[in-house]
Scaffold this active site. Structure first.
Site, mmCIF file in Angstrom:
data_model
loop_
_atom_site.group_PDB
_atom_site.id
_atom_site.type_symbol
_atom_site.label_atom_id
_atom_site.label_comp_id
_atom_site.label_asym_id
_atom_site.label_seq_id
_atom_site.Cartn_x
_atom_site.Cartn_y
_atom_site.Cartn_z
ATOM 1 C CG HIS A 1 -2.907 -1.155 -7.002
ATOM 2 N ND1 HIS A 1 -3.374 -0.485 -5.900
ATOM 3 C CD2 HIS A 1 -2.896 -2.465 -6.638
ATOM 4 C CE1 HIS A 1 -3.649 -1.347 -4.924
ATOM 5 N NE2 HIS A 1 -3.363 -2.566 -5.363
ATOM 6 C CD GLU B 1 -2.827 2.891 -5.702
ATOM 7 O OE1 GLU B 1 -3.758 2.159 -6.071
ATOM 8 O OE2 GLU B 1 -1.876 2.479 -5.035
ATOM 9 N NE ARG C 1 -4.268 -1.415 0.066
ATOM 10 C CZ ARG C 1 -4.410 -2.490 -0.716
ATOM 11 N NH1 ARG C 1 -3.454 -2.842 -1.539
ATOM 12 N NH2 ARG C 1 -5.530 -3.193 -0.676
HETATM 13 C C1 DGY Z 1 -5.668 -6.277 -2.789
HETATM 14 O O1 DGY Z 1 -6.263 -7.330 -3.024
HETATM 15 O O2 DGY Z 1 -5.632 -5.773 -1.668
HETATM 16 C C2 DGY Z 1 -5.024 -5.611 -3.956
HETATM 17 O O3 DGY Z 1 -4.075 -4.692 -3.580
HETATM 18 C C3 DGY Z 1 -6.070 -4.960 -4.802
HETATM 19 O O4 DGY Z 1 -6.516 -3.808 -4.160
#
Ligand code: DGY
Length: 321
Positions: free
Chosen positions: A281, A262, A233
């Site tokens: 991402h 994002e 994150r």
């Molecule tokens: C998750 O599954 O947490 C991925 O980062 C997609 O947001």
């Protein structure tokens, strides 16, 4: 029949599955007020990418289950859900291997300058034999420090140790005996990991404790030749501090799949740096894995509403009341 709200595009077969068990309302969460209105008489909801807090959920008085199509659940105010007795489910297992592939790709991309050099060729700039100014550094036999050795972190450790003969260090609240036994992973303090790793991989969930975990003091502890990889994150890293560290050579480079905001703003300085690889991402973004996540989340929701779900619960304690 239970009423459920779908607030993310889902494939037809997943919608059909949901419709065979419940009354389904599909909403576009970008339409102002649409999600809040739809949640008012819903028993459950499924989706991702929307802040689920008091404001969104206050008037959802029947709500019993929220199912996120993700492993991460930092978009949910879990203590508020606990107060309300709302169960949250997630999709932890189905995305482990794909996300680990993305994280390890970032190690290779940064060390071997793959994105930069591929762009160099596509731009028609490969006009003579490659010389030292385009060389990368080795990955094999180097040290990978993983911050957060959960499912995904351990999967990256396996790739690193068994595939690339890397030494693996890790920081975690618990001890991962399997990773220690099978991949020679060694648990250390964060300081030692930062000082000795050639690649520092962040694979921890975003919590109050991990917010800005990596800022100027931590970056300064890293080797000047080391790379920071973030596939978990964005807000775990103090982004302006990272930009400074990359500019002044405190660290060699960064491989990023996640950001504080994002999508990443087009004016972000990160996009102008050759020593930074920026992915959009895509941790779990393969056809197979996203399909499995959608199915898993739909089954979680229906199972939870029917009282038969046994796994994938973020706050199972709410069921004990
Ligand atoms: C998750 O599954 O947490 C991925 O980062 C997609 O947001």
């Amino acid at each position: 029949m239970n009423k459920i709200v779908v607030y993310k595009p889902l494939p037809d077969e997943t919608i059909e599955y949901l419709r065979s068990h419940a009354e389904v309302t599909i909403v576009d969460p970008k339409q102002p007020g649409a999600l809040i209105e739809a949640l008012k008489d819903a028993d459950g909801a499924i989706g991702t990418g929307v802040k689920m807090n008091t404001e969104t959920l206050e008037s959802a008085t029947r709500l019993k289950v929220l199912s996120t199509v993700s492993v991460g659940f930092d978009a949910f105010d879990v203590s508020y859900l606990n107060q309300r007795g709302i169960l949250l489910t997630n999709t932890p297992d189905v995305l482990t291997e794909s996300t680990a592939d993305t994280a390890f790709s970032l190690v290779l991309l940064t060390a071997r300058r793959l994105a930069e050099l591929a762009a160099f060729v596509k731009a028609g700039k490969w006009t003579k034999k490659i010389a030292e100014d385009k060389f990368g550094v080795d990955v094999h036999h180097k040290t990978l420090g993983i911050v957060g050795l959960g499912r995904i972190g351990a999967s990256v450790a396996r790739r690193a140790a068994l595939g690339f003969q890397m030494k693996v260090l890790y920081v975690d609240q618990g001890v991962n005996e399997r990773a220690e036994r099978e991949f020679g992973a060694k648990k250390v303090e964060l300081d030692e990991l930062l000082k000795t790793s050639d690649f520092v991989l962040l694979q921890a969930p975003l919590t109050k404790e991990t917010h800005n975990l990596i800022s100027t003091p931590q970056l300064k502890k890293m080797k000047r030749t080391a790379f920071l990889i973030n596939a978990s994150r964005g807000p775990i890293v103090d982004e302006p501090a990272l930009v400074e560290a990359l500019k002044d050579g405190t660290i060699a480079g960064a491989g990023l799949d996640v950001y504080v905001e994002e999508p990443l703003a087009v004016e972000s300085p990160l996009l102008k740096m050759d020593n930074v690889v920026t992915l959009p991402h895509i941790g779990s973004a393969t056809h197979e894995t996203r399909r499995a996540m959608n199915e898993n989340a739909a089954e979680n929701l229906i199972g939870a509403l029917n009282g038969t779900l046994k796994a994938n619960m973020v706050n199972p304690e709410v069921l004990k009341r």
